[in-house]
Design an enzyme around this catalytic site. Structure first.
Site, PDB file in Angstrom:
ATOM      1  N   ASN A  35      47.156  48.417  50.734  1.00 25.66           N
ATOM      2  CA  ASN A  35      46.275  47.478  51.441  1.00 25.66           C
ATOM      3  C   ASN A  35      47.095  46.487  52.275  1.00 25.66           C
ATOM      4  O   ASN A  35      46.709  45.332  52.436  1.00 25.66           O
ATOM      5  CB  ASN A  35      45.390  46.724  50.438  1.00 25.66           C
ATOM      6  CG  ASN A  35      44.214  46.051  51.116  1.00 25.66           C
ATOM      7  OD1 ASN A  35      43.630  46.613  52.045  1.00 25.66           O
ATOM      8  ND2 ASN A  35      43.873  44.855  50.688  1.00 25.66           N
ATOM      9  N   SER A 124      41.419  35.478  38.390  1.00 31.52           N
ATOM     10  CA  SER A 124      40.381  35.082  39.341  1.00 31.52           C
ATOM     11  C   SER A 124      39.310  34.264  38.638  1.00 31.52           C
ATOM     12  O   SER A 124      39.043  34.463  37.444  1.00 31.52           O
ATOM     13  CB  SER A 124      39.756  36.364  39.909  1.00 31.52           C
ATOM     14  OG  SER A 124      38.535  36.072  40.539  1.00 31.52           O
ATOM     15  N   ALA A 125      38.659  33.413  39.415  1.00 30.10           N
ATOM     16  CA  ALA A 125      37.520  32.651  38.896  1.00 30.10           C
ATOM     17  C   ALA A 125      36.391  33.574  38.450  1.00 30.10           C
ATOM     18  O   ALA A 125      35.504  33.155  37.707  1.00 30.10           O
ATOM     19  CB  ALA A 125      37.010  31.709  39.979  1.00 30.10           C
ATOM     20  N   TYR A 150      35.972  45.292  39.102  1.00 26.06           N
ATOM     21  CA  TYR A 150      37.155  44.531  39.555  1.00 26.06           C
ATOM     22  C   TYR A 150      37.350  43.295  38.666  1.00 26.06           C
ATOM     23  O   TYR A 150      38.440  43.051  38.145  1.00 26.06           O
ATOM     24  CB  TYR A 150      36.990  44.089  41.023  1.00 26.06           C
ATOM     25  CG  TYR A 150      37.873  42.932  41.385  1.00 26.06           C
ATOM     26  CD1 TYR A 150      39.245  43.096  41.497  1.00 26.06           C
ATOM     27  CD2 TYR A 150      37.344  41.641  41.571  1.00 26.06           C
ATOM     28  CE1 TYR A 150      40.074  42.018  41.791  1.00 26.06           C
ATOM     29  CE2 TYR A 150      38.169  40.569  41.869  1.00 26.06           C
ATOM     30  CZ  TYR A 150      39.517  40.755  41.978  1.00 26.06           C
ATOM     31  OH  TYR A 150      40.334  39.688  42.256  1.00 26.06           O
ATOM     32  N   LYS A 154      40.316  41.954  35.575  1.00 26.58           N
ATOM     33  CA  LYS A 154      41.007  40.658  35.418  1.00 26.58           C
ATOM     34  C   LYS A 154      40.843  40.133  33.992  1.00 26.58           C
ATOM     35  O   LYS A 154      41.798  39.642  33.389  1.00 26.58           O
ATOM     36  CB  LYS A 154      40.479  39.640  36.429  1.00 26.58           C
ATOM     37  CG  LYS A 154      40.756  39.992  37.879  1.00 26.58           C
ATOM     38  CD  LYS A 154      42.228  39.988  38.207  1.00 26.58           C
ATOM     39  CE  LYS A 154      42.525  40.320  39.651  1.00 26.58           C
ATOM     40  NZ  LYS A 154      43.935  40.648  39.885  1.00 26.58           N
ATOM     41  N   GLY A 296      25.005  39.997  42.407  1.00 26.46           N
ATOM     42  CA  GLY A 296      26.143  39.478  41.643  1.00 26.46           C
ATOM     43  C   GLY A 296      26.624  38.103  42.069  1.00 26.46           C
ATOM     44  O   GLY A 296      27.508  37.535  41.423  1.00 26.46           O
TER      45      GLY A 296
END
Ligand code: NAD
Ligand code: UFG
Length: 340
Positions: A35, A124-125, A150, A154, A296
């Site tokens: 990426n 991540s939050a 995803y 985390k 979401g």
């Protein structure tokens, strides 16, 4: 310190490498370019004026990682490498679990083999889910799974590192929970370069400003917030990068064990406020349309950043206006990102 930066050719990785190099660290980038592009590494060399080792390798490849550790003998690792597209993770969960968990397991195994005890991990939050209301604190109860695969990677990686730290007293792991990174290096030479149609708000707005998209689609204006659009804690990527350098300082003292910090500003802005800030920075109206809600999305998310301030001596310094001005400079100077 000599630091292996996995995913160091990516958006947050490149900005962090610059800050680490400015602070006198040595940086070794490992990235499979799934990426990102090699020119991003060239720009890190150009901006820092320093030589940066780069290995185009997959972190899931244990033999390749062993070779790198054997040669480079790093003191610490910052683990950015991972896949991060929420929608794609719903369609391709196995790929996300394989890549994100697999790279972490391989990395920690190789660290153990070579006696490397220090890691900073990009969390991540998203791990907070909707269990508690903002401002979100690091000691909040976490859900069993996140809103998408995803996010669940985390949560799972955080758990793996926590379990490993329990078993290895001398292991130091700093889990950084990023809120919403935006902005670019003030030179305009590096910035976010999403492939295809951007999923995230700021890149979509920027591409609308330069005419690559017709208009922004605002996902819902019927949330229980003052203007009905969702609120997020946007943080300048250079502030975020400095948060990593502050975390690395913990490794220079005695062992820090496992630590968790939010990296945000503590202030939330709505989608409409962000759009207005970009309009002002661009000096033009940005066309938009109100669409339905996106699956979401939570109405509101922002950080309590007091722990990072107290323990790392770190606070975000840049404003939403800085984020817009710097993003636009990058986008206008590089309308096609890093190019082909
Ligand atoms: P990015 O995609 O720009 O950077 C990630 C880099 O990792 C890319 O260069 C990619 O080529 C590389 N990579 C992926 N899998 C790899 C593998 N197996 N081996 C080697 N290289 C691999 O993303 P980013 O925005 O810079 O994010 C960095 C990290 O921060 C990610 O782990 C991401 O999940 C996390 N994060 C990002 C955000 C955000 O909004 N950008 C928010 C929270 C957390
Ligand atoms: N939004 C729009 N239009 C768009 C894109 C986004 O209205 O084209 C809205 C979203 O609905 C949301 C806000 O802008 O209300 C921010 O959306 P982003 O996609 O930019 O960011 P998210 O907060 O949804 O997601 C980010 C990261 C994820 C991470 C999550 C954790 O992209 O990787 O934060 O909270 F998991």
């Amino acid at each position: 310190m000599k630091i292996v930066v996995t995913g160091g050719a990516g958006y947050i990785g490149t900005h962090t490498c610059i800050v680490l190099l400015e602070q006198g660290h040595e940086v070794v980038i490992v990235d499979n370019l799934c990426n990102s592009k090699p020119v991003a590494v060239e720009r890190v060399r150009e901006l820092s004026g320093k030589d940066v080792a780069f290995y185009e390798k997959d972190v899931c490849d244990g033999e390749a990682m062993r070779e790198i550790f054997r040669k480079e003998k790093p003191d610490a690792v910052i683990h950015f490498a991972g896949l991060k597209a929420v929608g794609e993770s719903v369609e391709q969960p196995l790929r996300y679990y394989e890549n994100n968990l697999g790279s972490t397991l391989t990395l920690v195994r190789v660290m153990e083999e070579f006696g490397v005890k220090n890691i900073v991990f990009s969390s991540s939050a998203t791990v907070y889910g909707d269990v508690e209301n903002p401002p979100l604190r690091e000691d909040a109860a976490l859900p069993n799974h996140a809103a998408c695969p995803y996010g669940t990677t985390k949560l799972m990686i955080e758990q793996i590192l926590k379990d490993y730290a329990v078993a290895h007293e001398d292991f130091n792991a700093v889990l950084l929970r990023y809120f919403n990174p935006v902005g670019a290096h003030e030179s305009g030479r590096i910035g976010e370069d999403p492939a295809g149609i951007p999923n995230n708000l700021a890149p979509y707005i920027m591409q609308t400003v330069v005419g690559k998209r017709d208009k922004l689609h605002v996902f819902g204006n019927d949330y229980p917030t003052p203007d009905g659009t969702c609120i997020r804690d946007y943080i300048h990527v250079v502030d975020l990068a400095e948060g990593h350098a502050a975390a690395v300082k913990l490794f220079e003292k005695d062992g820090c064990g496992l630590r968790i910090y939010n990296l945000g500003t503590g202030k939330g802005y709505s989608v409409m406020e962000v759009l207005k800030a970009f309009s002002e920075a661009a000096g033009q109206e940005i066309p938009y349309v109100i669409d339905g809600r996106r699956d979401g999305d939570l109405p509101e998310s922002y950080a309590d950043c007091s722990k990072a301030k107290e323990e790392l001596g770190w606070v975000a310094k840049k404003s939403l206006q800085d984020m817009c001005v710097d993003s636009l400079r990058w986008q206008r100077q590089n309308p096609d990102g890093f190019g082909e």
